[in-house]
Design a protein around this motif. Structure first.
Motif, mmCIF file in Angstrom:
data_model
loop_
_atom_site.group_PDB
_atom_site.id
_atom_site.type_symbol
_atom_site.label_atom_id
_atom_site.label_comp_id
_atom_site.label_asym_id
_atom_site.label_seq_id
_atom_site.Cartn_x
_atom_site.Cartn_y
_atom_site.Cartn_z
ATOM 1 N N ILE A 22 0.831 -1.198 0.000
ATOM 2 C CA ILE A 22 0.000 0.000 0.000
ATOM 3 C C ILE A 22 0.869 1.253 0.000
ATOM 4 O O ILE A 22 0.624 2.202 -0.757
ATOM 5 C CB ILE A 22 -0.945 0.002 1.222
ATOM 6 N N GLU A 23 1.897 1.259 0.829
ATOM 7 C CA GLU A 23 2.786 2.418 0.898
ATOM 8 C C GLU A 23 3.454 2.681 -0.454
ATOM 9 O O GLU A 23 3.566 3.833 -0.897
ATOM 10 C CB GLU A 23 3.841 2.192 1.969
ATOM 11 N N ALA A 24 3.901 1.614 -1.121
ATOM 12 C CA ALA A 24 4.533 1.783 -2.429
ATOM 13 C C ALA A 24 3.547 2.333 -3.450
ATOM 14 O O ALA A 24 3.891 3.184 -4.285
ATOM 15 C CB ALA A 24 5.111 0.446 -2.900
ATOM 16 N N THR A 31 -4.499 6.802 -5.252
ATOM 17 C CA THR A 31 -5.281 7.485 -4.208
ATOM 18 C C THR A 31 -6.531 6.709 -3.793
ATOM 19 O O THR A 31 -7.133 7.037 -2.771
ATOM 20 C CB THR A 31 -5.711 8.884 -4.681
ATOM 21 N N ALA A 32 -6.919 5.703 -4.564
ATOM 22 C CA ALA A 32 -8.136 4.947 -4.255
ATOM 23 C C ALA A 32 -7.799 3.464 -4.213
ATOM 24 O O ALA A 32 -7.166 2.925 -5.133
ATOM 25 C CB ALA A 32 -9.219 5.218 -5.285
ATOM 26 N N PHE A 33 -8.229 2.809 -3.130
ATOM 27 C CA PHE A 33 -7.898 1.405 -2.921
ATOM 28 C C PHE A 33 -9.157 0.619 -2.567
ATOM 29 O O PHE A 33 -10.011 1.104 -1.809
ATOM 30 C CB PHE A 33 -6.891 1.251 -1.767
ATOM 31 N N LEU A 55 -6.901 10.351 0.093
ATOM 32 C CA LEU A 55 -6.754 8.908 -0.031
ATOM 33 C C LEU A 55 -8.048 8.250 0.410
ATOM 34 O O LEU A 55 -8.639 8.628 1.423
ATOM 35 C CB LEU A 55 -5.599 8.409 0.844
ATOM 36 N N MET A 56 -8.491 7.248 -0.372
ATOM 37 C CA MET A 56 -9.743 6.560 -0.072
ATOM 38 C C MET A 56 -9.500 5.059 -0.042
ATOM 39 O O MET A 56 -8.983 4.483 -1.002
ATOM 40 C CB MET A 56 -10.799 6.901 -1.125
ATOM 41 N N PHE A 57 -9.857 4.433 1.097
ATOM 42 C CA PHE A 57 -9.706 2.993 1.254
ATOM 43 C C PHE A 57 -11.071 2.357 1.482
ATOM 44 O O PHE A 57 -11.794 2.746 2.409
ATOM 45 C CB PHE A 57 -8.813 2.665 2.454
#
Length: 381
Positions: A22-24, A31-33, A55-57
């Motif tokens: 995720i960090e990479a 920006t969206a996961f 950022l959207m998770f």
């Protein structure tokens, strides 16, 4: 949107590997996961986009601490329930759980908003705090919370709507708001006994205005907008606030020795393996419980200002005591003793008040005082 599946050929991705991935991806500009988790911890923070983008998770089946230390411009949406520590140390993110949350939801939150679309577990909202430079943290719960909720709360706003919980003995569980010194808890429904240093009040106009606005956003976030009419009957709501310091009941205190003598388990909890003399040691120990013991080790020179001590050892740098009395002056416990016999003088340290701080050894210009391990001293007796 970047989709991440944490199960590959029936093998689970570790929490560390997922967080590094995720960090990479964030570093690459994602920006969206959408994360199909399998119990991995700490998803959702603390992360930020270098260009300031949000950022959207979206997460399913997260482990503990989803949204922990979440930062501003981060949103976490959990589809379903989440385990313990949702929004732990939230620092400004918006975290939504559309199901139940485990214990300690919102624990130590300092900013941001946490929405729980079901129940939250024990100690939820405990240690919430508010830095006046920022907006207060918010914790919204649709149904109820577990026991010890909002203990030691220092700031922020909590809302427990009590939906489908009106037949419970207490929608705040047992012993809520113990040690609460700041913030406010809005609630709708029955509450059991509260500690004496908080009080229950009716809502004022400002409370209602804030709740009306916040409730709409909360219900939209958990996808339950149809509940607004039922939950907006403000006469059913109350709030809990801490009493001002001057109004709090001062409880009598007793010393540790009294507690051990009157309240402690008879003969001590280890009485089957070791005797307990019920000695109570202070925070700063004296006597046999000191870590170090000062010893006056004169070189043995005779004459005025010295003392012939045959048992003393001549250490490097040690000279003869000049009887300057500096150790007497600077000892913070007044533990240094001075004995005058004819033309001889001897110094010592009263073990009943000496804490072994070492100041006597530090200020002695002749290097006469030396600090010894108390354990070695006791073993040598």
């Amino acid at each position: 949107m970047l989709r991440m599946n944490t199960l590959h050929n029936h093998e689970r991705m570790s929490t560390q590997d997922l967080l590094l991935a995720i960090e990479a991806a964030v570093d690459r500009g994602e920006t969206a996961f959408h994360i199909e988790a399998s119990g991995q911890h700490d998803i959702g923070g603390p992360l930020w986009n270098r260009d300031g983008k949000k950022l959207m998770f979206t997460v399913r089946n997260p482990g503990q601490r989803v949204g922990s230390m979440c930062l501003p411009d981060t949103e976490v949406l959990v589809e379903g329930s989440a385990s313990a520590d949702v929004g732990w140390l939230n620092a400004g993110g918006r975290i939504t759980v559309r199901g139940d949350a485990g214990d300690t939801a919102g624990h130590c939150a300092a900013a941001g908003v946490i929405y729980i679309g079901g129940r939250a577990g024990a100690r939820s909202g405990s240690l919430m705090k508010h830095d006046p430079m920022y907006e207060p943290p918010e914790l919204w719960v649709l149904k109820s919370v577990g026991s010890f909720s909002f203990e030691f709360m220092g700031g922020g706003k909590a809302v427990v709507c009590g939906y489908e919980s009106q037949t419970m003995p207490s929608i705040l569980g047992e012993r809520p708001c113990v040690g609460m010194v700041g913030g406010v808890v809005y609630f709708r429904g029955p509450v059991s006994s509260l500690p004496p240093d908080v009080r229950v009040c009716a809502l004022n106009d400002d409370d209602v205005t804030w709740l009306e606005t916040g409730l709409e956003a909360f219900l939209a976030a958990i996808d339950r907008p149809r509940l607004r009419k039922e939950l907006s009957v403000w006469k059913h709501w109350q709030k809990i606030i801490p009493l001002p310091q001057e109004q709090q009941v001062c409880q009598s205190t007793f010393c540790m020795a009294q507690f051990r003598a009157g309240e402690w388990i008879e003969n001590g909890i280890f009485s089957d393996v070791a005797p307990d003399d019920f000695t109570v040691n202070g925070l700063v120990a004296v006597g046999d419980y000191r870590l170090r013991v000062p010893v006056w080790e004169n070189s043995g020179c005779t004459g005025r200002g010295s003392f012939d001590n045959p048992s003393a050892r001549l250490l490097p740098g040690a000279g003869a005591c000049r009887d300057c009395k500096i150790c007497l002056k600077f000892c913070p416990q007044k533990a240094i003793t001075r004995k005058q016999t004819d033309d001889n003088v001897a110094y010592g340290a009263d073990s009943g008040c000496c804490t072994g701080c070492g100041i006597c050894a530090a200020v002695c210009p002749c290097g006469i005082w030396h600090m010894h391990s108390n354990r070695d001293m006791l073993q040598g007796e």
